[in-house]
Scaffold this motif. Structure first.
Motif, PDB file in Angstrom:
ATOM      1  N   GLY A  65       0.859  -1.171   0.000  1.00  0.00           N
ATOM      2  CA  GLY A  65       0.000   0.000   0.000  1.00  0.00           C
ATOM      3  C   GLY A  65       0.896   1.221   0.000  1.00  0.00           C
ATOM      4  O   GLY A  65       1.666   1.436   0.944  1.00  0.00           O
ATOM      5  N   VAL A  66       0.839   2.017  -1.070  1.00  0.00           N
ATOM      6  CA  VAL A  66       1.679   3.212  -1.196  1.00  0.00           C
ATOM      7  C   VAL A  66       0.885   4.412  -0.709  1.00  0.00           C
ATOM      8  O   VAL A  66      -0.074   4.844  -1.368  1.00  0.00           O
ATOM      9  CB  VAL A  66       2.136   3.421  -2.652  1.00  0.00           C
ATOM     10  CG1 VAL A  66       2.998   4.678  -2.763  1.00  0.00           C
ATOM     11  CG2 VAL A  66       2.900   2.199  -3.157  1.00  0.00           C
ATOM     12  N   ILE A  67       1.261   4.957   0.435  1.00  0.00           N
ATOM     13  CA  ILE A  67       0.569   6.129   0.974  1.00  0.00           C
ATOM     14  C   ILE A  67       1.297   7.385   0.508  1.00  0.00           C
ATOM     15  O   ILE A  67       2.478   7.587   0.811  1.00  0.00           O
ATOM     16  CB  ILE A  67       0.493   6.094   2.510  1.00  0.00           C
ATOM     17  CG1 ILE A  67      -0.179   4.805   2.990  1.00  0.00           C
ATOM     18  CG2 ILE A  67      -0.284   7.308   3.020  1.00  0.00           C
ATOM     19  CD1 ILE A  67      -0.369   4.716   4.491  1.00  0.00           C
ATOM     20  N   LEU A  68       0.585   8.195  -0.260  1.00  0.00           N
ATOM     21  CA  LEU A  68       1.179   9.415  -0.794  1.00  0.00           C
ATOM     22  C   LEU A  68       1.247  10.481   0.288  1.00  0.00           C
ATOM     23  O   LEU A  68       0.275  10.703   1.022  1.00  0.00           O
ATOM     24  CB  LEU A  68       0.363   9.914  -1.988  1.00  0.00           C
ATOM     25  CG  LEU A  68       0.184   8.903  -3.124  1.00  0.00           C
ATOM     26  CD1 LEU A  68      -0.554   9.544  -4.295  1.00  0.00           C
ATOM     27  CD2 LEU A  68       1.520   8.331  -3.590  1.00  0.00           C
ATOM     28  N   GLY A  69       2.383  11.142   0.359  1.00  0.00           N
ATOM     29  CA  GLY A  69       2.635  12.087   1.438  1.00  0.00           C
ATOM     30  C   GLY A  69       1.784  13.340   1.388  1.00  0.00           C
ATOM     31  O   GLY A  69       1.223  13.719   0.359  1.00  0.00           O
ATOM     32  N   MET A  70       1.717  13.973   2.536  1.00  0.00           N
ATOM     33  CA  MET A  70       1.036  15.252   2.701  1.00  0.00           C
ATOM     34  C   MET A  70       1.792  15.963   3.814  1.00  0.00           C
ATOM     35  O   MET A  70       2.701  15.390   4.413  1.00  0.00           O
ATOM     36  CB  MET A  70      -0.434  15.017   3.062  1.00  0.00           C
ATOM     37  CG  MET A  70      -1.369  16.121   2.673  1.00  0.00           C
ATOM     38  SD  MET A  70      -3.095  15.629   2.949  1.00  0.00           S
ATOM     39  CE  MET A  70      -3.890  17.117   2.373  1.00  0.00           C
ATOM     40  N   SER A  71       1.438  17.179   4.111  1.00  0.00           N
ATOM     41  CA  SER A  71       2.255  17.978   5.016  1.00  0.00           C
ATOM     42  C   SER A  71       2.296  17.414   6.438  1.00  0.00           C
ATOM     43  O   SER A  71       1.348  16.790   6.918  1.00  0.00           O
ATOM     44  CB  SER A  71       1.738  19.416   5.056  1.00  0.00           C
ATOM     45  OG  SER A  71       0.411  19.444   5.532  1.00  0.00           O
ATOM     46  N   MET A  72       3.447  17.643   7.070  1.00  0.00           N
ATOM     47  CA  MET A  72       3.610  17.385   8.499  1.00  0.00           C
ATOM     48  C   MET A  72       3.273  18.653   9.266  1.00  0.00           C
ATOM     49  O   MET A  72       3.484  19.769   8.773  1.00  0.00           O
ATOM     50  CB  MET A  72       5.053  16.978   8.789  1.00  0.00           C
ATOM     51  CG  MET A  72       5.468  15.636   8.234  1.00  0.00           C
ATOM     52  SD  MET A  72       4.823  14.269   9.219  1.00  0.00           S
ATOM     53  CE  MET A  72       5.801  14.435  10.727  1.00  0.00           C
ATOM     54  N   TRP A  73       2.758  18.488  10.465  1.00  0.00           N
ATOM     55  CA  TRP A  73       2.575  19.608  11.386  1.00  0.00           C
ATOM     56  C   TRP A  73       3.575  19.413  12.511  1.00  0.00           C
ATOM     57  O   TRP A  73       3.306  18.730  13.497  1.00  0.00           O
ATOM     58  CB  TRP A  73       1.145  19.638  11.920  1.00  0.00           C
ATOM     59  CG  TRP A  73       0.160  20.212  10.930  1.00  0.00           C
ATOM     60  CD1 TRP A  73       0.367  20.456   9.609  1.00  0.00           C
ATOM     61  CD2 TRP A  73      -1.195  20.597  11.218  1.00  0.00           C
ATOM     62  NE1 TRP A  73      -0.768  20.969   9.034  1.00  0.00           N
ATOM     63  CE2 TRP A  73      -1.739  21.071   9.990  1.00  0.00           C
ATOM     64  CE3 TRP A  73      -1.996  20.585  12.357  1.00  0.00           C
ATOM     65  CZ2 TRP A  73      -3.052  21.528   9.886  1.00  0.00           C
ATOM     66  CZ3 TRP A  73      -3.306  21.035  12.250  1.00  0.00           C
ATOM     67  CH2 TRP A  73      -3.828  21.510  11.039  1.00  0.00           C
ATOM     68  N   GLY A  74       4.759  19.964  12.316  1.00  0.00           N
ATOM     69  CA  GLY A  74       5.824  19.749  13.290  1.00  0.00           C
ATOM     70  C   GLY A  74       6.267  18.296  13.261  1.00  0.00           C
ATOM     71  O   GLY A  74       6.652  17.768  12.215  1.00  0.00           O
ATOM     72  N   ASP A  75       6.196  17.624  14.407  1.00  0.00           N
ATOM     73  CA  ASP A  75       6.618  16.225  14.500  1.00  0.00           C
ATOM     74  C   ASP A  75       5.503  15.243  14.161  1.00  0.00           C
ATOM     75  O   ASP A  75       5.733  14.029  14.140  1.00  0.00           O
ATOM     76  CB  ASP A  75       7.123  15.918  15.927  1.00  0.00           C
ATOM     77  CG  ASP A  75       8.420  16.651  16.247  1.00  0.00           C
ATOM     78  OD1 ASP A  75       9.039  17.196  15.313  1.00  0.00           O
ATOM     79  OD2 ASP A  75       8.798  16.670  17.436  1.00  0.00           O
ATOM     80  N   GLU A  76       4.306  15.739  13.900  1.00  0.00           N
ATOM     81  CA  GLU A  76       3.151  14.870  13.686  1.00  0.00           C
ATOM     82  C   GLU A  76       2.584  15.052  12.278  1.00  0.00           C
ATOM     83  O   GLU A  76       2.635  16.139  11.708  1.00  0.00           O
ATOM     84  CB  GLU A  76       2.048  15.184  14.704  1.00  0.00           C
ATOM     85  CG  GLU A  76       2.446  14.933  16.151  1.00  0.00           C
ATOM     86  CD  GLU A  76       2.651  13.452  16.436  1.00  0.00           C
ATOM     87  OE1 GLU A  76       1.941  12.627  15.829  1.00  0.00           O
ATOM     88  OE2 GLU A  76       3.533  13.129  17.263  1.00  0.00           O
ATOM     89  N   PRO A  77       2.004  13.986  11.726  1.00  0.00           N
ATOM     90  CA  PRO A  77       1.307  14.138  10.451  1.00  0.00           C
ATOM     91  C   PRO A  77       0.144  15.123  10.600  1.00  0.00           C
ATOM     92  O   PRO A  77      -0.509  15.175  11.650  1.00  0.00           O
ATOM     93  CB  PRO A  77       0.786  12.725  10.162  1.00  0.00           C
ATOM     94  CG  PRO A  77       1.665  11.814  10.965  1.00  0.00           C
ATOM     95  CD  PRO A  77       2.014  12.584  12.194  1.00  0.00           C
ATOM     96  N   SER A  78      -0.100  15.897   9.573  1.00  0.00           N
ATOM     97  CA  SER A  78      -1.234  16.818   9.584  1.00  0.00           C
ATOM     98  C   SER A  78      -2.538  16.024   9.653  1.00  0.00           C
ATOM     99  O   SER A  78      -2.563  14.820   9.365  1.00  0.00           O
ATOM    100  CB  SER A  78      -1.230  17.668   8.317  1.00  0.00           C
ATOM    101  OG  SER A  78      -1.410  16.837   7.168  1.00  0.00           O
ATOM    102  N   PRO A  79      -3.648  16.652  10.041  1.00  0.00           N
ATOM    103  CA  PRO A  79      -4.927  15.932  10.088  1.00  0.00           C
ATOM    104  C   PRO A  79      -5.290  15.267   8.758  1.00  0.00           C
ATOM    105  O   PRO A  79      -5.826  14.156   8.744  1.00  0.00           O
ATOM    106  CB  PRO A  79      -5.932  17.028  10.469  1.00  0.00           C
ATOM    107  CG  PRO A  79      -5.122  18.005  11.269  1.00  0.00           C
ATOM    108  CD  PRO A  79      -3.774  18.023  10.601  1.00  0.00           C
TER     109      PRO A  79
END
Length: 218
Positions: A65-79
């Protein structure tokens, strides 16, 4: 200018006409109207294609399963990225694939983790064994997500994939995967409860248009 010649006795009299500049201006307005109409029609077509993406059904079991990236919010994945990860977890637990490829580079020089590392941390925190998560940490665009993910899959002996993203992003991602030679790529898309669809679908129309122009040169 257009000159008209009149005879008065033996002496010609020249008078200029302003018809040509008027015709030129009218021609530019017609061209502008045609371009605007074409742009609106294409936007309608692109919007329809963007809204056509659905999760592949029935879904054959894939290697990754290839999960395409999106922005990080600091050390955590964005919502928004968490929505993709949660959907990936759902597919993984249902047996849709055996490995994850998490794809995305560093959003900001001051950030501690790349998008891929942030996704890995999220998945392991939700019970996924670290050894089944493969990181791709160089990409900065959807095209690079898929291009570089295919390369790391080949290195790991993985050939088939489910592309995991949001529904508004799925059509472009699937077209890119096919263009890049993925083996029967499948699509896993989730809807968003945290992002403005007006904003993201408007941006996706522009991104999809750019992709179709890029595709002509491939």
């Amino acid at each position: 200018m257009e000159w008209n010649v009149y005879q008065t006795g033996a002496t010609p009299i020249r008078r200029f006409s302003r018809n040509r500049p008027v015709r030129r201006r009218r021609g530019w307005w017609i061209l502008l109207a045609v371009l605007i109409t074409a742009g609106l029609l294409w936007s309608i077509v692109a919007f329809g294609r963007i809204n056509s993406a659905v999760t592949t059904s029935p879904m054959a079991k894939a290697d990754a399963g290839v999960i395409l990236g999106m922005s990080m919010w600091g050390d955590e994945p964005s919502p928004g990225l968490k929505e993709r990860l949660d959907y990936g977890l759902k597919l993984y637990k249902s047996g849709a694939f055996s490995h994850f490829v998490v794809s995305g580079g560093l959003d900001h020089p001051d950030y501690k983790y790349t998008e891929a590392e942030g996704m890995q941390r999220y998945l392991t925190a939700h019970g996924v064994p670290e050894e089944v998560i493969i990181l791709e940490q160089k990409s900065t665009s959807t095209y690079e997500n898929l291009l570089f993910s295919k390369a790391v899959m080949q290195q790991e002996g993985l050939s088939t994939a489910v592309i995991i993203t949001h529904d508004f992003h799925g059509r472009r991602a699937l077209e890119m995967a096919r263009e890049l030679g993925y083996t029967n790529p499948e699509l896993g898309v989730t809807t968003s409860e945290v992002m403005s669809m007006f904003k993201y679908k408007t941006r996706e129309i522009l991104a999809y248009t750019k992709w179709k122009l890029q595709q002509l040169s491939l």
